[in-house]
Enzyme design. Structure first.
Site, PDB file in Angstrom:
ATOM      1  N   LYS A 165     -18.356   9.419  56.828  1.00 38.88           N
ATOM      2  CA  LYS A 165     -19.136   8.442  57.604  1.00 38.88           C
ATOM      3  C   LYS A 165     -19.469   8.983  58.990  1.00 38.88           C
ATOM      4  CE  LYS A 165     -15.910   5.312  57.512  1.00 38.88           C
ATOM      5  NZ  LYS A 165     -14.881   6.039  56.736  1.00 38.88           N
TER       6      LYS A 165
ATOM      7  N   ARG B  49     -15.334  -3.660  58.609  1.00 38.07           N
ATOM      8  CA  ARG B  49     -14.340  -3.161  57.670  1.00 38.07           C
ATOM      9  C   ARG B  49     -13.689  -4.289  56.894  1.00 38.07           C
ATOM     10  NH1 ARG B  49     -13.061   1.775  60.151  1.00 38.07           N
ATOM     11  NH2 ARG B  49     -11.684   3.067  58.919  1.00 38.07           N
TER      12      ARG B  49
ATOM     13  N   ARG C 137      -5.406  14.434  63.484  1.00 36.89           N
ATOM     14  CA  ARG C 137      -5.203  13.039  63.898  1.00 36.89           C
ATOM     15  C   ARG C 137      -3.868  12.508  63.385  1.00 36.89           C
ATOM     16  NH1 ARG C 137     -10.735  10.033  62.358  1.00 36.89           N
ATOM     17  NH2 ARG C 137      -9.223   8.562  61.527  1.00 36.89           N
TER      18      ARG C 137
ATOM     19  N   ARG D 256      -4.171   4.194  54.104  1.00 41.95           N
ATOM     20  CA  ARG D 256      -5.548   3.891  54.512  1.00 41.95           C
ATOM     21  C   ARG D 256      -6.433   3.664  53.292  1.00 41.95           C
ATOM     22  NH1 ARG D 256      -6.570   8.863  58.183  1.00 41.95           N
ATOM     23  NH2 ARG D 256      -8.704   8.102  58.358  1.00 41.95           N
TER      24      ARG D 256
ATOM     25  N   ARG E 145      -9.015  18.336  58.177  1.00 42.60           N
ATOM     26  CA  ARG E 145      -9.840  17.886  59.306  1.00 42.60           C
ATOM     27  C   ARG E 145      -9.151  18.184  60.635  1.00 42.60           C
ATOM     28  NH1 ARG E 145     -12.048  11.927  59.751  1.00 42.60           N
ATOM     29  NH2 ARG E 145      -9.881  11.400  59.428  1.00 42.60           N
TER      30      ARG E 145
HETATM   31  P1  AP5 Z   1     -15.471  12.441  58.547  1.00 40.09           P
HETATM   32  O1  AP5 Z   1     -16.932  12.468  58.793  1.00 40.09           O
HETATM   33  O2  AP5 Z   1     -14.556  12.614  59.695  1.00 40.09           O
HETATM   34  O3  AP5 Z   1     -15.098  11.141  57.671  1.00 40.09           O
HETATM   35  P2  AP5 Z   1     -15.014   9.615  58.071  1.00 40.09           P
HETATM   36  O4  AP5 Z   1     -15.559   8.856  56.900  1.00 40.09           O
HETATM   37  O5  AP5 Z   1     -15.601   9.364  59.402  1.00 40.09           O
HETATM   38  O6  AP5 Z   1     -13.430   9.480  58.074  1.00 40.09           O
HETATM   39  P3  AP5 Z   1     -12.483   8.737  59.095  1.00 40.09           P
HETATM   40  O7  AP5 Z   1     -11.095   9.204  58.790  1.00 40.09           O
HETATM   41  O8  AP5 Z   1     -12.957   8.870  60.482  1.00 40.09           O
HETATM   42  O9  AP5 Z   1     -12.647   7.301  58.592  1.00 40.09           O
HETATM   43  P4  AP5 Z   1     -11.689   6.170  58.772  1.00 40.09           P
HETATM   44  O10 AP5 Z   1     -12.522   5.107  58.212  1.00 40.09           O
HETATM   45  O11 AP5 Z   1     -10.370   6.293  58.140  1.00 40.09           O
HETATM   46  O12 AP5 Z   1     -11.309   6.247  60.322  1.00 40.09           O
HETATM   47  P5  AP5 Z   1     -11.856   5.519  61.604  1.00 40.09           P
HETATM   48  O13 AP5 Z   1     -11.859   6.440  62.725  1.00 40.09           O
HETATM   49  O14 AP5 Z   1     -13.087   4.761  61.283  1.00 40.09           O
HETATM   50  O15 AP5 Z   1     -15.143  13.544  57.440  1.00 40.09           O
HETATM   51  C1  AP5 Z   1     -13.822  13.806  57.014  1.00 40.09           C
HETATM   52  C2  AP5 Z   1     -13.577  15.311  56.879  1.00 40.09           C
HETATM   53  O16 AP5 Z   1     -14.344  15.821  55.803  1.00 40.09           O
HETATM   54  C3  AP5 Z   1     -14.008  16.114  58.126  1.00 40.09           C
HETATM   55  O17 AP5 Z   1     -13.111  17.166  58.321  1.00 40.09           O
HETATM   56  C4  AP5 Z   1     -15.416  16.621  57.752  1.00 40.09           C
HETATM   57  O18 AP5 Z   1     -15.720  17.820  58.425  1.00 40.09           O
HETATM   58  C5  AP5 Z   1     -15.295  16.802  56.243  1.00 40.09           C
HETATM   59  N1  AP5 Z   1     -16.545  16.492  55.545  1.00 40.09           N
HETATM   60  C6  AP5 Z   1     -17.459  15.519  55.830  1.00 40.09           C
HETATM   61  N2  AP5 Z   1     -18.479  15.530  54.934  1.00 40.09           N
HETATM   62  C7  AP5 Z   1     -18.176  16.519  54.053  1.00 40.09           C
HETATM   63  C8  AP5 Z   1     -18.834  17.021  52.870  1.00 40.09           C
HETATM   64  N3  AP5 Z   1     -19.985  16.488  52.417  1.00 40.09           N
HETATM   65  N4  AP5 Z   1     -18.238  18.031  52.205  1.00 40.09           N
HETATM   66  C9  AP5 Z   1     -17.066  18.582  52.650  1.00 40.09           C
HETATM   67  N5  AP5 Z   1     -16.404  18.162  53.755  1.00 40.09           N
HETATM   68  C10 AP5 Z   1     -16.952  17.134  54.446  1.00 40.09           C
HETATM   69  O19 AP5 Z   1     -10.685   4.439  61.816  1.00 40.09           O
HETATM   70  C11 AP5 Z   1      -9.370   4.839  62.137  1.00 40.09           C
HETATM   71  C12 AP5 Z   1      -8.481   3.625  62.252  1.00 40.09           C
HETATM   72  O20 AP5 Z   1      -8.955   2.778  63.314  1.00 40.09           O
HETATM   73  C13 AP5 Z   1      -8.450   2.710  61.027  1.00 40.09           C
HETATM   74  O21 AP5 Z   1      -7.524   3.163  60.057  1.00 40.09           O
HETATM   75  C14 AP5 Z   1      -8.060   1.382  61.673  1.00 40.09           C
HETATM   76  O22 AP5 Z   1      -6.693   1.342  61.949  1.00 40.09           O
HETATM   77  C15 AP5 Z   1      -8.804   1.419  62.990  1.00 40.09           C
HETATM   78  N6  AP5 Z   1     -10.150   0.777  62.916  1.00 40.09           N
HETATM   79  C16 AP5 Z   1     -11.348   1.385  63.113  1.00 40.09           C
HETATM   80  N7  AP5 Z   1     -12.361   0.528  62.924  1.00 40.09           N
HETATM   81  C17 AP5 Z   1     -11.795  -0.658  62.600  1.00 40.09           C
HETATM   82  C18 AP5 Z   1     -12.308  -1.939  62.253  1.00 40.09           C
HETATM   83  N8  AP5 Z   1     -13.636  -2.174  62.205  1.00 40.09           N
HETATM   84  N9  AP5 Z   1     -11.431  -2.933  61.989  1.00 40.09           N
HETATM   85  C19 AP5 Z   1     -10.099  -2.717  62.010  1.00 40.09           C
HETATM   86  N10 AP5 Z   1      -9.553  -1.534  62.322  1.00 40.09           N
HETATM   87  C20 AP5 Z   1     -10.376  -0.499  62.589  1.00 40.09           C
HETATM   88 MG    MG Z   2     -14.786   8.812  61.274  1.00 38.08          MG
END
Ligand code: AP5
Ligand code: MG
Ligand code: ZN
Length: 213
Positions: A13, A88, A160, A171, A127
């Site tokens: 994402k 979410r 992270r 997660r 990552r």
């Molecule tokens: P990346 O692009 O980093 O993936 P992502 O989908 O952004 O993954 P996140 O871990 O950031 O998502 P998340 O939803 O768990 O975390 P968030 O920060 O939102 O890609 C992942 C890896 O793969 C990278 O190394 C990249 O280089 C590689 N990659 C990407 N595309 C690729 C491809 N096509 N092929 C190969 N490799 C690839 O949230 C973190 C925490 O915050 C949550 O757990 C929660 O506690 C809290 N939080 C955030 N938002 C909310 C909300 N709205 N409500 C409640 N809690 C929330």
């Molecule tokens: Mg992300």
């Protein structure tokens, strides 16, 4: 243009949202990045959010919704935005809908980046993230130019806290229980578009731009 990115943790994402933001000249708004910036700066919000994030749980809706609505009310979001990691939960989606309705606005696309659970754990362990500017790298797929250093801002890259294997499982479970129902929610609104997230990230992006135009 207002876009929502849906998908499991690690589906890509953030990677795609950054590319969309650049191409369409709209801000990339990530609630995860906002929380991590607050943790890094030791704010009260950051300390509260960290309790949940480190366990792979969602930060409570009350905290999250306010932050998001404040952010999208800022001037730079006037021409639209790409939301990454919000909504979410169904209640978050409903609050967003209501807020937009009041302004006579709506979300244009909900893009679901589809990646099976098996692929996710592997991606997460490789990552490396920059906590300063939010850039993400991958040891195999997107290595930084200099080992351990962010290409964009020169800060140190880290694994992270929530990317440890045990937390990733949590997660994923939370994703299936609380976030996946949004796929049906946005299908019902007729704006859901699903792309295959297992292919090369440039190919994922090509599929997305074919949708956005
Ligand atoms: P990346 O692009 O980093 O993936 P992502 O989908 O952004 O993954 P996140 O871990 O950031 O998502 P998340 O939803 O768990 O975390 P968030 O920060 O939102 O890609 C992942 C890896 O793969 C990278 O190394 C990249 O280089 C590689 N990659 C990407 N595309 C690729 C491809 N096509 N092929 C190969 N490799 C690839 O949230 C973190 C925490 O915050 C949550 O757990 C929660 O506690 C809290 N939080 C955030 N938002 C909310 C909300 N709205 N409500 C409640 N809690 C929330
Ligand atoms: Mg992300
Ligand atoms: Zn950086």
């Amino acid at each position: 243009m207002k876009i929502i990115m849906l998908g499991a943790p690690g589906a890509g994402k953030g990677t795609q949202a950054k590319m969309i933001a650049e191409k369409y000249q709209i801000p990339h708004v990530s609630t995860g990045d906002i929380f991590r910036a607050n943790i890094k700066n030791g704010t009260e919000l950051g300390m509260e959010a960290k309790k949940y994030m480190d366990q792979g749980l969602l930060v409570p809706d009350e905290l999250t919704v306010k932050i998001l609505l404040d952010r999208v009310a800022q001037a730079d979001c006037g021409q639209g935005y790409v939301l990454d990691g919000f909504p979410r939960t169904i209640p978050q989606a409903e609050v967003l809908d209501e807020a937009l309705n009041k302004l006579g606005e709506q979300i244009d696309y909900a893009i679901n980046v589809d990646v099976p659970d098996e692929n996710i754990v592997k991606r997460m362990s490789g990552r490396r993230a920059c906590l300063k500017c939010g850039a993400t790298f991958h040891l195999e797929h997107v290595p930084p130019k200099a080992e351990g250093i962010c290409d964009s801002c020169g800060s140190e890259l880290v694994l992270r806290d929530d990317d440890k294997a045990e937390t990733v499982q949590n997660r994923l479970r939370v994703y299936h229980e609380q976030t996946q129902p949004l796929i049906e929610f946005y299908t019902g609104k007729g704006i859901l578009k699903t792309v295959d997230g297992t292919v090369d990230m440039q190919d994922v992006f090509a599929a997305i731009t074919a949708i956005l135009g």
